[in-house]
Design an enzyme around this catalytic site. Structure first.
Site, PDB file in Angstrom:
ATOM      1  N   GLY A  78      40.380 -36.968 -59.374  1.00 13.04           N
ATOM      2  CA  GLY A  78      39.200 -37.802 -59.145  1.00 13.04           C
ATOM      3  C   GLY A  78      38.001 -36.967 -58.708  1.00 13.04           C
ATOM      4  N   GLY A 138      35.853 -35.834 -60.743  1.00 14.39           N
ATOM      5  CA  GLY A 138      34.742 -36.066 -61.669  1.00 14.39           C
ATOM      6  C   GLY A 138      34.736 -35.131 -62.863  1.00 14.39           C
ATOM      7  N   SER A 139      35.914 -34.856 -63.410  1.00 18.00           N
ATOM      8  CA  SER A 139      35.965 -33.914 -64.537  1.00 18.00           C
ATOM      9  C   SER A 139      35.232 -34.465 -65.757  1.00 18.00           C
ATOM     10  CB  SER A 139      37.409 -33.548 -64.897  1.00 18.00           C
ATOM     11  OG  SER A 139      38.151 -34.704 -65.184  1.00 18.00           O
ATOM     12  N   SER A 140      35.281 -35.789 -65.962  1.00 21.21           N
ATOM     13  CA  SER A 140      34.583 -36.351 -67.131  1.00 21.21           C
ATOM     14  C   SER A 140      33.083 -36.113 -66.991  1.00 21.21           C
ATOM     15  CB  SER A 140      34.827 -37.858 -67.248  1.00 21.21           C
ATOM     16  OG  SER A 140      36.191 -38.120 -67.271  1.00 21.21           O
ATOM     17  N   ALA A 163      31.535 -33.862 -65.128  1.00 23.44           N
ATOM     18  CA  ALA A 163      31.210 -32.432 -65.214  1.00 23.44           C
ATOM     19  C   ALA A 163      31.227 -31.977 -66.673  1.00 23.44           C
ATOM     20  CB  ALA A 163      32.199 -31.611 -64.381  1.00 23.44           C
ATOM     21  N   ASP A 186      28.410 -39.017 -59.707  1.00 19.57           N
ATOM     22  CA  ASP A 186      29.113 -37.763 -60.004  1.00 19.57           C
ATOM     23  C   ASP A 186      28.331 -36.890 -60.994  1.00 19.57           C
ATOM     24  OD1 ASP A 186      29.688 -39.858 -61.689  1.00 19.57           O
ATOM     25  OD2 ASP A 186      31.869 -39.658 -61.531  1.00 19.57           O
TER      26      ASP A 186
HETATM   27  O1  PMV Z   1      36.790 -42.809 -58.234  1.00 19.35           O
HETATM   28  P1  PMV Z   1      35.560 -41.973 -58.355  1.00 19.35           P
HETATM   29  O2  PMV Z   1      35.669 -40.666 -57.647  1.00 19.35           O
HETATM   30  O3  PMV Z   1      35.095 -41.849 -59.759  1.00 19.35           O
HETATM   31  O4  PMV Z   1      34.410 -42.760 -57.579  1.00 19.35           O
HETATM   32  C1  PMV Z   1      34.114 -44.099 -57.831  1.00 19.35           C
HETATM   33  C2  PMV Z   1      33.025 -44.556 -56.916  1.00 19.35           C
HETATM   34  C3  PMV Z   1      32.618 -45.997 -57.073  1.00 19.35           C
HETATM   35  O5  PMV Z   1      31.531 -46.225 -56.174  1.00 19.35           O
HETATM   36  C4  PMV Z   1      33.736 -46.932 -56.681  1.00 19.35           C
HETATM   37  C5  PMV Z   1      32.168 -46.332 -58.486  1.00 19.35           C
HETATM   38  C6  PMV Z   1      30.891 -45.649 -58.915  1.00 19.35           C
HETATM   39  O6  PMV Z   1      30.679 -45.555 -60.129  1.00 19.35           O
HETATM   40  O7  PMV Z   1      30.088 -45.269 -58.062  1.00 19.35           O
END
Ligand code: PMV
Length: 322
Positions: free
Chosen positions: A108, A110-112, A114, A155
């Site tokens: 989680g 954020g590889s997509s 990045a 991200d």
């Molecule tokens: O699960 P992650 O690390 O992609 O984070 C999601 C964060 C949320 O606020 C729940 C959704 C978003 O797009 O911001």
């Protein structure tokens, strides 16, 4: 130039999870684990992709076929990103893309995002377009929404700008928060989460209990504003206490999990300033803010509670041409 390699950092969501989707601010930091992307222009109108971290091997199709028919999951962001780039900046011939990540796509981190950012940046460099960061964000954000259908894009901002960022969706505010580094311990639950489905669950809860959910989201927004100031003053005890409060809200919204609760509880008991889930919840990673004296103890406690420690440093640089 025929070939370029670009890299972008992963991220950890510090505070503001979920509320950001409803227009409240969020704090995110980039981490020093990066995704590397090499792009090579081809004379023939071919698209080739090698992305072993997401199980894409020897993918080859014509440029005309990208984004059409059945798209392999691991290729979807790259194919859509390329289409969106070409809508603005068409070019002749084809391209070969190779990605390699320093971190697992399961964390989680954020590889997509990045990979989208790295792709768009690499293509701009290759065909000689001068993209500023805002345009890079906009093409990347369109790609994220085209594929995932939902997401605040925080991200992408972390991957582009790096450092600690105060963010309001969709890139309405992207503000750098001045701090050298944050002392975080990261514990991975071992559970991979589908962010979009947890985001939809919160949306569903909101249709049933609008007043309750809106009150919770507003609280999160207030914590983010306070923590932004406290980070700049290095008031770690206060930052930690609001991380704990943010976690309580996320628990009330039903997005934590027994495993996350166990790792977070262990970190707090071992002396962390504060601890919370990071991201959509249900799994992925938790973060604990610690003093340097407590780092080891907190790491051991998280490990004993069944978590996997992911060593990271915060405040990594944003996207760069290598
Ligand atoms: O699960 P992650 O690390 O992609 O984070 C999601 C964060 C949320 O606020 C729940 C959704 C978003 O797009 O911001």
């Amino acid at each position: 130039m025929n070939t370029v390699t670009v890299s972008a950092p992963g991220k950890l969501l510090l505070l503001g999870d979920h509320a950001v989707v409803y227009g409240y601010p969020l704090l995110v930091t980039s981490v020093n684990q990066r995704l590397h992307l090499k792009a090579t222009l081809l004379n023939d109108a071919l698209f080739q992709l090698e992305a072993p971290d997401v199980n894409v091997h020897n993918l080859s199709k014509t440029m005309h076929e990208i984004g059409r028919g059945e798209i392999i999951k691991g290729a979807s962001y790259i194919e859509r990103g390329l289409i969106n780039f070409m809508l603005k900046y068409p070019f002749k011939g084809g391209v070969k893309i190779e990605t390699q990540s320093e971190f697992s796509s399961q964390f989680g981190f954020g590889s997509s995002s990045a990979s989208i950012v790295s792709l768009i940046k690499a293509m701009a460099v290759l065909i000689g377009v001068n993209l500023d960061n805002k345009e890079l964000f906009d093409i990347s954000y369109k790609t994220l929404i085209d594929v995932a259908g939902i997401g605040s894009g925080f991200d992408l901002a972390a991957a582009i700008y790096g450092g600690v960022i105060f963010y309001i969706t969709p890139g309405k505010v992207i503000e750098s928060v001045k701090v050298e580094s944050l002392s975080l311990v990261v514990g991975y639950t071992g559970v991979k989460v589908n962010t979009a489905s947890v985001v939809r669950e919160v949306a569903e809860l909101r249709t049933q209990k609008k007043e309750f959910v809106d009150t919770q989201l507003k609280l999160i927004g207030e914590y983010v504003q306070s923590v932004k100031q406290a980070i700049m003053k290095k008031d770690w005890a206060f930052v930690g206490s609001l991380m704990n409060k943010n976690q309580e809200v996320l628990e009330r919204l039903g997005v934590s999990s027994p495993k996350l609760d166990a790792l977070i509880g262990a970190a707090r008991k071992a002396g962390a300033y504060g601890a919370k889930l990071s991201g959509a919840g249900r799994g992925d990673c938790m973060i604990a803010l610690v003093s340097s004296e407590k780092k080891q103890l907190v790491s051991e406690a998280i490990t004993s509670a069944g978590g996997q420690i992911i060593p990271i440093e915060t405040n990594a640089a944003g996207v760069v041409v290598e």
